[in-house]
Design an enzyme around this catalytic site. Structure first.
Site, PDB file in Angstrom:
ATOM      1  N   HIS A  60     -56.002 -97.518 -44.639  1.00  0.00           N
ATOM      2  CA  HIS A  60     -56.523 -96.169 -44.423  1.00  0.00           C
ATOM      3  C   HIS A  60     -57.927 -96.083 -44.985  1.00  0.00           C
ATOM      4  CE1 HIS A  60     -56.730 -91.817 -44.212  1.00  0.00           C
ATOM      5  NE2 HIS A  60     -55.730 -91.909 -43.370  1.00  0.00           N
TER       6      HIS A  60
ATOM      7  N   ASP B 247     -48.270 -93.529 -40.206  1.00  0.00           N
ATOM      8  CA  ASP B 247     -47.745 -94.004 -38.935  1.00  0.00           C
ATOM      9  C   ASP B 247     -46.727 -95.123 -39.088  1.00  0.00           C
ATOM     10  OD1 ASP B 247     -49.195 -92.289 -37.272  1.00  0.00           O
ATOM     11  OD2 ASP B 247     -50.998 -93.491 -37.539  1.00  0.00           O
TER      12      ASP B 247
HETATM   13  N1  CMC Z   1     -54.311-105.132 -40.799  1.00  0.00           N
HETATM   14  C1  CMC Z   1     -55.078-106.184 -41.188  1.00  0.00           C
HETATM   15  N2  CMC Z   1     -56.257-106.062 -41.821  1.00  0.00           N
HETATM   16  C2  CMC Z   1     -56.698-104.811 -42.050  1.00  0.00           C
HETATM   17  C3  CMC Z   1     -55.978-103.677 -41.687  1.00  0.00           C
HETATM   18  C4  CMC Z   1     -54.743-103.871 -41.039  1.00  0.00           C
HETATM   19  N3  CMC Z   1     -53.984-102.839 -40.642  1.00  0.00           N
HETATM   20  N4  CMC Z   1     -56.652-102.581 -42.046  1.00  0.00           N
HETATM   21  C5  CMC Z   1     -57.770-103.005 -42.630  1.00  0.00           C
HETATM   22  N5  CMC Z   1     -57.806-104.364 -42.639  1.00  0.00           N
HETATM   23  C6  CMC Z   1     -58.850-105.210 -43.234  1.00  0.00           C
HETATM   24  C7  CMC Z   1     -60.038-105.349 -42.320  1.00  0.00           C
HETATM   25  O1  CMC Z   1     -59.933-106.488 -41.510  1.00  0.00           O
HETATM   26  C8  CMC Z   1     -61.168-105.462 -43.314  1.00  0.00           C
HETATM   27  O2  CMC Z   1     -61.182-106.762 -43.827  1.00  0.00           O
HETATM   28  P1  CMC Z   1     -62.609-107.449 -44.250  1.00  0.00           P
HETATM   29  O3  CMC Z   1     -63.132-106.598 -45.374  1.00  0.00           O
HETATM   30  O4  CMC Z   1     -62.245-108.831 -44.637  1.00  0.00           O
HETATM   31  O5  CMC Z   1     -63.469-107.385 -43.005  1.00  0.00           O
HETATM   32  C9  CMC Z   1     -60.752-104.526 -44.465  1.00  0.00           C
HETATM   33  O6  CMC Z   1     -59.308-104.535 -44.408  1.00  0.00           O
HETATM   34  C10 CMC Z   1     -61.263-103.123 -44.357  1.00  0.00           C
HETATM   35  O7  CMC Z   1     -60.886-102.620 -43.081  1.00  0.00           O
HETATM   36  P2  CMC Z   1     -61.755-101.640 -42.219  1.00  0.00           P
HETATM   37  O8  CMC Z   1     -61.290-101.707 -40.806  1.00  0.00           O
HETATM   38  O9  CMC Z   1     -63.196-101.896 -42.503  1.00  0.00           O
HETATM   39  O10 CMC Z   1     -61.343-100.264 -42.895  1.00  0.00           O
HETATM   40  P3  CMC Z   1     -61.597 -98.856 -42.283  1.00  0.00           P
HETATM   41  O11 CMC Z   1     -61.569 -97.904 -43.400  1.00  0.00           O
HETATM   42  O12 CMC Z   1     -62.812 -98.888 -41.426  1.00  0.00           O
HETATM   43  O13 CMC Z   1     -60.352 -98.652 -41.283  1.00  0.00           O
HETATM   44  C11 CMC Z   1     -58.187 -98.189 -40.473  1.00  0.00           C
HETATM   45  C12 CMC Z   1     -59.209 -97.913 -41.576  1.00  0.00           C
HETATM   46  C13 CMC Z   1     -57.033 -97.208 -40.604  1.00  0.00           C
HETATM   47  C14 CMC Z   1     -58.831 -97.972 -39.089  1.00  0.00           C
HETATM   48  C15 CMC Z   1     -57.694 -99.653 -40.581  1.00  0.00           C
HETATM   49  O14 CMC Z   1     -57.054 -99.831 -41.832  1.00  0.00           O
HETATM   50  C16 CMC Z   1     -56.751-100.052 -39.451  1.00  0.00           C
HETATM   51  O15 CMC Z   1     -57.215-100.489 -38.404  1.00  0.00           O
HETATM   52  N6  CMC Z   1     -55.393 -99.895 -39.640  1.00  0.00           N
HETATM   53  C17 CMC Z   1     -54.457-100.163 -38.569  1.00  0.00           C
HETATM   54  C18 CMC Z   1     -54.388 -98.962 -37.621  1.00  0.00           C
HETATM   55  C19 CMC Z   1     -53.642 -97.797 -38.231  1.00  0.00           C
HETATM   56  O16 CMC Z   1     -52.564 -97.938 -38.779  1.00  0.00           O
HETATM   57  N7  CMC Z   1     -54.231 -96.597 -38.083  1.00  0.00           N
HETATM   58  C20 CMC Z   1     -53.601 -95.340 -38.555  1.00  0.00           C
HETATM   59  C21 CMC Z   1     -54.333 -94.738 -39.719  1.00  0.00           C
HETATM   60  S1  CMC Z   1     -53.385 -93.414 -40.504  1.00  0.00           S
HETATM   61  C22 CMC Z   1     -53.333 -92.158 -39.299  1.00  0.00           C
HETATM   62  C23 CMC Z   1     -54.651 -91.530 -39.128  1.00  0.00           C
HETATM   63  O17 CMC Z   1     -54.978 -90.643 -39.926  1.00  0.00           O
HETATM   64  O18 CMC Z   1     -55.392 -91.904 -38.216  1.00  0.00           O
END
Ligand code: CMC
Length: 429
Positions: free
Chosen positions: A306, A363
Site C-alpha cells: 500500500h 483487498d
Molecule cells: N507484490 C510484489 N512486489 C510489490 C508489491 C506487490 N504486491 N507491492 C509493492 N511491491 C514492491 C515493488 O516492486 C517495489 O519494489 P522495488 O522498490 O524493488 O522497485 C516496492 O515494493 C514499492 O512498490 P511501489 O509499486 O513503488 O509502491 P507504490 O506505493 O507505488 O504502490 C501499490 C502501491 C498498492 C500500487 C502496490 O503495492 C501494488 O501494486 N500492490 C498490488 C495491487 C494491490 O493490491 N492494490 C490494492 C491496494 S489497496 C486498495 C486501494 O486502496 O486501492
C-alpha cells in the site's frame, strides 16, 4: 510560525510549514513558482498533498484509519452504512431526525428511471460490471438533470448525493440480473441499505430471497471499511474532474473508472483469480512468492502493499478476523482462505516483503467474504465502488465548499524535441 528555507542559485525562499490536527507537517510551496520560476517534480505524487481535508485521517506507520475522527474498528462494529455515509458527507453522525430524513431520501431515490433499463439491453452479456456501472452512473446526468445546477447549491447537492448512493446499488444489482438473464427486482422501501441490495441481487420468482442478519451485517461491514480512504487514485480523480465544475455524476463516473484498475480497486478481483490460479495449477506458495519478487516478471502479489500503510492495513486486519469468525459460525469451507493465509504467512517472513514493508491490504481478504455472500468475482470492484461512493461524494463536497474553487492543473517538465519545423511528406525519412 515554523518555516522551511530553499536556497538555490544565491536565492533564498522561506516557505511556511502547515500542520494538520494530528501533527502531520507539510511545506507550503504555493509561492514557489511565482518566486523562483521553478516547479516541483513528484511522479506518482508520493510526497505531494493536493488539498487540506477534514474527512479521513490515516497514519500509515501505525495502521490507523479514522472517519471524521472515529476509529474504523468502532464504525465497522457498531454503525450502519447509511450512518457512515452521513458522517462522511456531513461531518457528524446523524441524530434521529437527520437519519430519518437521510434514509427517506435514499428510499425516494432508490428506483432508476424505467427508460434506463433499455441501456442494459445494449450491453453484451460479457460486459464487465465496472464498465456498465461507470456508463450508467454517467447516464444519470441525462435522467436527473433537475438535480444539478451549475452553481453548487446545498439543496440540490443533498438530492444528488442521495440519488447516487441509493441508485448505484440498484444499477449494480440490475447489471447482475441482466448478466444471468433474470428479470430485475425493484427495491423495497422497508429494507435497509445492504439488505435491499442483497434482495435485489438474489430474489427471484422461483427462489425468494431469505434474509440473513449475519450476511447483511457482513456486507454492511465491508461497505463501511471501503467508505473513504482520503486522497487515493479514484478520489483524487473525482476531485480533479469536479474541480472543472463538472457535475457530481460525471465526477463520480470518472472516479469509478479510476477505481477499476488492478493496482487500485480492481485488486480484489485479481486476488481471487490469483488464489484460484494457485489452486488450479498446483502452484506452490514459494513459487508464487518467487514470481512476485522477480523483477523480470510482471506478476505482483495482489492484495499486498500500500502507498500509505507501512505497518498493517487496519481494514485487512478487521476483515481477516471477521472472515474467521463468520466462517466458523456457518461452518463454511473455502479452500481459498487457507491458501490466502499460507501466502500471507510466507510473505510476512520473506526479506523482500519485510524490507519493503509490504502487508496485506483491504483487498486481500474482502473477496473471500464477498464469495461467501454469493457475489460473483467480476462484481467485487463494483462492491468496492458502492462502498467508496460516500467518501467520493464527501470529498467532492468539501472541495466545492472551499472558496474559491481552484481548478486542478498539475505542471510538467517537458522532455521532448526542441524547436523543429514541419516537413512535407517527400522530405521525411
Ligand atoms: N507484490 C510484489 N512486489 C510489490 C508489491 C506487490 N504486491 N507491492 C509493492 N511491491 C514492491 C515493488 O516492486 C517495489 O519494489 P522495488 O522498490 O524493488 O522497485 C516496492 O515494493 C514499492 O512498490 P511501489 O509499486 O513503488 O509502491 P507504490 O506505493 O507505488 O504502490 C501499490 C502501491 C498498492 C500500487 C502496490 O503495492 C501494488 O501494486 N500492490 C498490488 C495491487 C494491490 O493490491 N492494490 C490494492 C491496494 S489497496 C486498495 C486501494 O486502496 O486501492
Amino acid at each position: 510560525m515554523e518555516k522551511a528555507q530553499l536556497t538555490f542559485n544565491g536565492m533564498n525562499l522561506e516557505m511556511p510549514i502547515i500542520e494538520g490536527t494530528e501533527g502531520e507537517k507539510a511545506i507550503d510551496i504555493s509561492k514557489l513558482r511565482q518566486e523562483t520560476n521553478m516547479i516541483t517534480l513528484d511522479v506518482g505524487y508520493q510526497n505531494t498533498g493536493s488539498c487540506m481535508s477534514s474527512i479521513t485521517f490515516i497514519d500509515g506507520d501505525n495502521g490507523i484509519l479514522r472517519y471524521r475522527g472515529i476509529p474504523i474498528d468502532e464504525l465497522a462494529e457498531k454503525a450502519s452504512f447509511s450512518e457512515v455515509a452521513y458522517l462522511l458527507i456531513y461531518g457528524n453522525l446523524p441524530n434521529k431526525e437527520e437519519q430519518q430524513l437521510f434514509s427517506s431520501r435514499l428510499t425516494q431515490n432508490s428506483m432508476i428511471h424505467e427508460e434506463m433499463l433499455r441501456f442494459f439491453d445494449g450491453f453484451p452479456p460479457t460486459a464487465h460490471p465496472m464498465a456498465i456501472l461507470g456508463t450508467m452512473v454517467n447516464s444519470m446526468s441525462v435522467y436527473y438533470t433537475d438535480y444539478y445546477t451549475e452553481d453548487f447549491q446545498a439543496g440540490t447537492f443533498d438530492l444528488m448525493a442521495a440519488s447516487l448512493i441509493s441508485r448505484i446499488r440498484t444499477i449494480a444489482a440490475y447489471s447482475y440480473k441482466h448478466s444471468i438473464g433474470e428479470p430485475h427486482v425493484y427495491p423495497k422501501r422497508d429494507l435497509k441499505y445492504a439488505s435491499n441490495f442483497l434482495y435485489m441481487m438474489f430474489d427471484s420468482p422461483v427462489n425468494p430471497y431469505v434474509p440473513d442478519p449475519d450476511i447483511e451485517r457482513a456486507l454492511s461491514t465491508l461497505l463501511i471499511l471501503h467508505a473513504d480512504h482520503e486522497q487515493n487514485c479514484s478520489t483524487s480523480t473525482v476531485r480533479l474532474v469536479g474541480s472543472s465544475m463538472a457535475n457530481l455524476y460525471a465526477s463520480i463516473c470518472a472516479g469509478i473508472c479510476a477505481l477499476w484498475g488492478p493496482l487500485h480497486g480492481g485488486a480484489n478481483q485479481k486476488v481471487i483469480e490469483m488464489l484460484e490460479g494457485i489452486k488450479q495449477d498446483n502452484i506452490t506458495i514459494q513459487q508464487c512468492i518467487s514470481s512476485a519478487k522477480d523483477k523480470g516478471s510482471k506478476f505482483r502479489l495482489f492484495g499486498f502493499g500500500h502507498r500509505v500503510y507501512k505497518n498493517y492495513d487496519p481494514r485487512a486486519k478487521i476483515l481477516k478476523e471477521y472472515c474467521e469468525k463468520i466462517f466458523k459460525k456457518y461452518n463454511y469451507q473455502d479452500p481459498l482462505i487457507n491458501i490466502a493465509m499460507e501466502l500471507e504467512e510466507a510473505a510476512l517472513k520473506d526479506e523482500f516483503f519485510i524490507e519493503r514493508k509490504l502487508y496485506p491490504n483491504v483487498d486481500f481478504y474482502s473477496g473471500i467474504l464477498y464469495r461467501m455472500i454469493g457475489i460473483p468475482t467480476d462484481m467485487f470492484t463494483v462492491m468496492f465502488a458502492i462502498g467508496r461512493l460516500p467518501g467520493m461524494i464527501a470529498q467532492w463536497k468539501e472541495m466545492h465548499d472551499a472558496v474559491p474553487l481552484k481548478i486542478g492543473r498539475p505542471r510538467q517538465i517537458y522532455t521532448g524535441s526542441n524547436l523543429r519545423h514541419y516537413l512535407p511528406m517527400d522530405e521525411r525519412k
